[in-house]
Scaffold this motif. Sequence first.
Motif, PDB file in Angstrom:
ATOM      1  N   ASN A 123      -2.202   0.543   6.645  1.00 25.78           N
ATOM      2  CA  ASN A 123      -1.540  -0.822   7.252  1.00 25.78           C
ATOM      3  C   ASN A 123      -0.731  -1.552   6.431  1.00 25.78           C
ATOM      4  OD1 ASN A 123      -3.504  -1.798   5.688  1.00 25.78           O
ATOM      5  ND2 ASN A 123      -4.586  -2.589   7.494  1.00 25.78           N
ATOM      6  N   LYS A 162       0.773  -1.027   0.120  1.00 23.85           N
ATOM      7  CA  LYS A 162      -0.173  -0.100  -0.087  1.00 23.85           C
ATOM      8  C   LYS A 162       0.934   1.193   0.011  1.00 23.85           C
ATOM      9  CE  LYS A 162      -3.913  -2.297   2.155  1.00 23.85           C
ATOM     10  NZ  LYS A 162      -4.747  -2.131   3.523  1.00 23.85           N
ATOM     11  N   ARG A 212      -1.983 -14.083   4.726  1.00 27.21           N
ATOM     12  CA  ARG A 212      -2.489 -13.393   6.053  1.00 27.21           C
ATOM     13  C   ARG A 212      -1.949 -13.420   7.319  1.00 27.21           C
ATOM     14  NH1 ARG A 212      -7.277 -10.094   4.513  1.00 27.21           N
ATOM     15  NH2 ARG A 212      -8.060 -10.576   6.617  1.00 27.21           N
ATOM     16  N   HIS A 267     -16.697  -2.918   0.647  1.00 24.51           N
ATOM     17  CA  HIS A 267     -16.593  -1.899   1.970  1.00 24.51           C
ATOM     18  C   HIS A 267     -17.470  -0.679   1.539  1.00 24.51           C
ATOM     19  CE1 HIS A 267     -13.811  -4.789   4.211  1.00 24.51           C
ATOM     20  NE2 HIS A 267     -12.884  -4.482   3.411  1.00 24.51           N
ATOM     21  N   GLY A 321      -4.218  -8.146   1.530  1.00 23.46           N
ATOM     22  CA  GLY A 321      -4.266 -10.028   1.027  1.00 23.46           C
ATOM     23  C   GLY A 321      -5.428 -10.210   0.768  1.00 23.46           C
ATOM     24  N   LEU A 356     -10.590   5.346   2.757  1.00 19.88           N
ATOM     25  CA  LEU A 356      -9.820   3.923   2.327  1.00 19.88           C
ATOM     26  C   LEU A 356      -9.416   4.324   0.534  1.00 19.88           C
ATOM     27  CD1 LEU A 356      -8.671   1.133   2.308  1.00 19.88           C
ATOM     28  CD2 LEU A 356     -10.738   0.342   2.099  1.00 19.88           C
ATOM     29  N   ARG A 395       2.359  -5.986   9.362  1.00 20.33           N
ATOM     30  CA  ARG A 395       1.640  -4.828  10.100  1.00 20.33           C
ATOM     31  C   ARG A 395       2.127  -4.473  11.246  1.00 20.33           C
ATOM     32  NH1 ARG A 395      -4.087  -7.184   7.733  1.00 20.33           N
ATOM     33  NH2 ARG A 395      -4.230  -5.700   5.665  1.00 20.33           N
ATOM     34  N   ILE A 447      -4.652   1.598  11.641  1.00 14.88           N
ATOM     35  CA  ILE A 447      -5.584   0.639  11.117  1.00 14.88           C
ATOM     36  C   ILE A 447      -5.861   0.878   9.504  1.00 14.88           C
ATOM     37  CG2 ILE A 447      -7.698   2.024  11.794  1.00 14.88           C
ATOM     38  CD1 ILE A 447      -8.970  -0.919  12.207  1.00 14.88           C
ATOM     39  N   GLU A 448      -5.844   2.074   9.097  1.00 11.24           N
ATOM     40  CA  GLU A 448      -5.932   2.392   7.801  1.00 11.24           C
ATOM     41  C   GLU A 448      -4.551   2.156   6.831  1.00 11.24           C
ATOM     42  OE1 GLU A 448      -8.356   5.777   5.660  1.00 11.24           O
ATOM     43  OE2 GLU A 448      -6.230   6.563   5.910  1.00 11.24           O
ATOM     44  N   VAL A 477       0.014  -3.540   3.839  1.00  9.64           N
ATOM     45  CA  VAL A 477      -0.113  -4.522   2.821  1.00  9.64           C
ATOM     46  C   VAL A 477      -1.733  -5.046   2.765  1.00  9.64           C
ATOM     47  CG1 VAL A 477       2.015  -5.539   2.598  1.00  9.64           C
ATOM     48  CG2 VAL A 477       0.261  -6.081   4.670  1.00  9.64           C
ATOM     49  N   MET A 502       1.029 -11.017   7.091  1.00 10.05           N
ATOM     50  CA  MET A 502       0.381  -9.677   7.313  1.00 10.05           C
ATOM     51  C   MET A 502       0.282  -9.467   8.586  1.00 10.05           C
ATOM     52  SD  MET A 502      -1.992  -9.916   4.017  1.00 10.05           S
ATOM     53  CE  MET A 502      -2.974  -8.458   4.747  1.00 10.05           C
ATOM     54  N   TYR A 555     -12.157  -2.270  -3.541  1.00 11.50           N
ATOM     55  CA  TYR A 555     -12.863  -2.505  -2.253  1.00 11.50           C
ATOM     56  C   TYR A 555     -14.359  -2.193  -2.009  1.00 11.50           C
ATOM     57  CZ  TYR A 555      -8.339  -2.631   0.175  1.00 11.50           C
ATOM     58  OH  TYR A 555      -6.804  -2.972   0.682  1.00 11.50           O
ATOM     59  N   THR A 566      -5.445  -6.603  11.016  1.00 12.00           N
ATOM     60  CA  THR A 566      -5.790  -5.410  10.322  1.00 12.00           C
ATOM     61  C   THR A 566      -5.214  -4.319  10.849  1.00 12.00           C
ATOM     62  OG1 THR A 566      -7.885  -6.499   9.369  1.00 12.00           O
ATOM     63  CG2 THR A 566      -7.599  -3.994   8.964  1.00 12.00           C
TER      64      THR A 566
HETATM   65  P1  ATP Z   1      -7.162  -5.898   3.145  1.00 11.34           P
HETATM   66  O1  ATP Z   1      -8.473  -6.213   2.675  1.00 11.34           O
HETATM   67  O2  ATP Z   1      -6.553  -4.497   2.746  1.00 11.34           O
HETATM   68  O3  ATP Z   1      -6.199  -7.191   3.113  1.00 11.34           O
HETATM   69  P2  ATP Z   1      -8.064  -6.555   5.765  1.00 11.34           P
HETATM   70  O4  ATP Z   1      -8.754  -7.693   4.954  1.00 11.34           O
HETATM   71  O5  ATP Z   1      -7.249  -6.951   6.850  1.00 11.34           O
HETATM   72  O6  ATP Z   1      -7.452  -5.716   4.894  1.00 11.34           O
HETATM   73  P3  ATP Z   1     -10.628  -5.209   5.638  1.00 11.34           P
HETATM   74  O7  ATP Z   1     -11.582  -5.508   6.688  1.00 11.34           O
HETATM   75  O8  ATP Z   1     -10.888  -5.994   4.379  1.00 11.34           O
HETATM   76  O9  ATP Z   1      -9.308  -5.647   6.504  1.00 11.34           O
HETATM   77  O10 ATP Z   1     -10.485  -3.745   5.599  1.00 11.34           O
HETATM   78  C1  ATP Z   1      -9.870  -3.184   4.412  1.00 11.34           C
HETATM   79  C2  ATP Z   1      -8.736  -2.074   4.556  1.00 11.34           C
HETATM   80  O11 ATP Z   1      -9.659  -1.002   4.829  1.00 11.34           O
HETATM   81  C3  ATP Z   1      -7.924  -2.430   5.658  1.00 11.34           C
HETATM   82  O12 ATP Z   1      -6.982  -3.007   5.438  1.00 11.34           O
HETATM   83  C4  ATP Z   1      -7.649  -1.064   6.157  1.00 11.34           C
HETATM   84  O13 ATP Z   1      -6.532  -0.367   4.992  1.00 11.34           O
HETATM   85  C5  ATP Z   1      -8.973  -0.289   5.891  1.00 11.34           C
HETATM   86  N1  ATP Z   1      -9.722  -0.333   7.114  1.00 11.34           N
HETATM   87  C6  ATP Z   1     -10.221  -1.349   7.776  1.00 11.34           C
HETATM   88  N2  ATP Z   1     -11.021  -0.982   8.890  1.00 11.34           N
HETATM   89  C7  ATP Z   1     -10.880   0.339   9.029  1.00 11.34           C
HETATM   90  C8  ATP Z   1     -11.203   1.286  10.028  1.00 11.34           C
HETATM   91  N3  ATP Z   1     -11.845   0.913  11.149  1.00 11.34           N
HETATM   92  N4  ATP Z   1     -10.788   2.565   9.910  1.00 11.34           N
HETATM   93  C9  ATP Z   1     -10.025   2.948   8.798  1.00 11.34           C
HETATM   94  N5  ATP Z   1      -9.666   1.999   7.866  1.00 11.34           N
HETATM   95  C10 ATP Z   1      -9.906   0.659   8.005  1.00 11.34           C
END
Ligand code: ATP
Length: 140
Positions: free
Chosen positions: A114, A11, A87, A54, A118, A63, A104, A111-112, A116, A90, A51, A93
């Motif tokens: 982060n 990222k 995962r 979400h 996957g 995001l 991570r 949390i945003e 990578v 990584m 994404y 999250t």
């Molecule tokens: P990714 O899909 O990026 O591999 P993940 O599967 O661990 O991450 P997801 O729940 O799919 O987590 O969320 C996607 C991405 O959105 C996170 O990696 C992060 O960059 C962002 N994100 C998730 N939760 C939050 C939050 N509460 N506040 C801000 N950003 C968030």
Amino acid sequence: MATERTLSIIKPDATRRNLTGLINAKFEAAGLRIVAQRRIRLSQGQAEAFYGVHKERPFFAGLVSFMTSGPVVVQVLEGDDAVAANRRIMGATNPANAEPGTIRKEFAEDIEANSVHGSDSAENAAAEIAFFFTPDEIVG
Ligand code: ATP
Ligand code: MG
């Protein structure tokens, strides 16, 4: 164990801090192979589509803005149970909850930002790989 492929994204927070090599060293040390790779700048449309699952979440706009804020490296990792292995490497999250030694825990800013992405299932991995790569661009 089955050989699998999964999509990984390094990222913008990590490319900005010149961490692509340190991050990929962790994947390779754990036995995953990088079988496709490209450094790109995601468009707003690409980030929204990637994404899309979400889109109703409160963090969606932030995001998308973050994911388009700088270069990313999109890549395909191949190896035994690659989806779960990626995962694990990584970490959680939220880096505050990530295990020691994970990407991570060591590198994520919050949390945003982060470091990578996957894929979270074999089915999503196939769709996410096809989002970025044609079959001839993947060389195992
Ligand atoms: P990714 O899909 O990026 O591999 P993940 O599967 O661990 O991450 P997801 O729940 O799919 O987590 O969320 C996607 C991405 O959105 C996170 O990696 C992060 O960059 C962002 N994100 C998730 N939760 C939050 C939050 N509460 N506040 C801000 N950003 C968030
Ligand atoms: Mg996810």
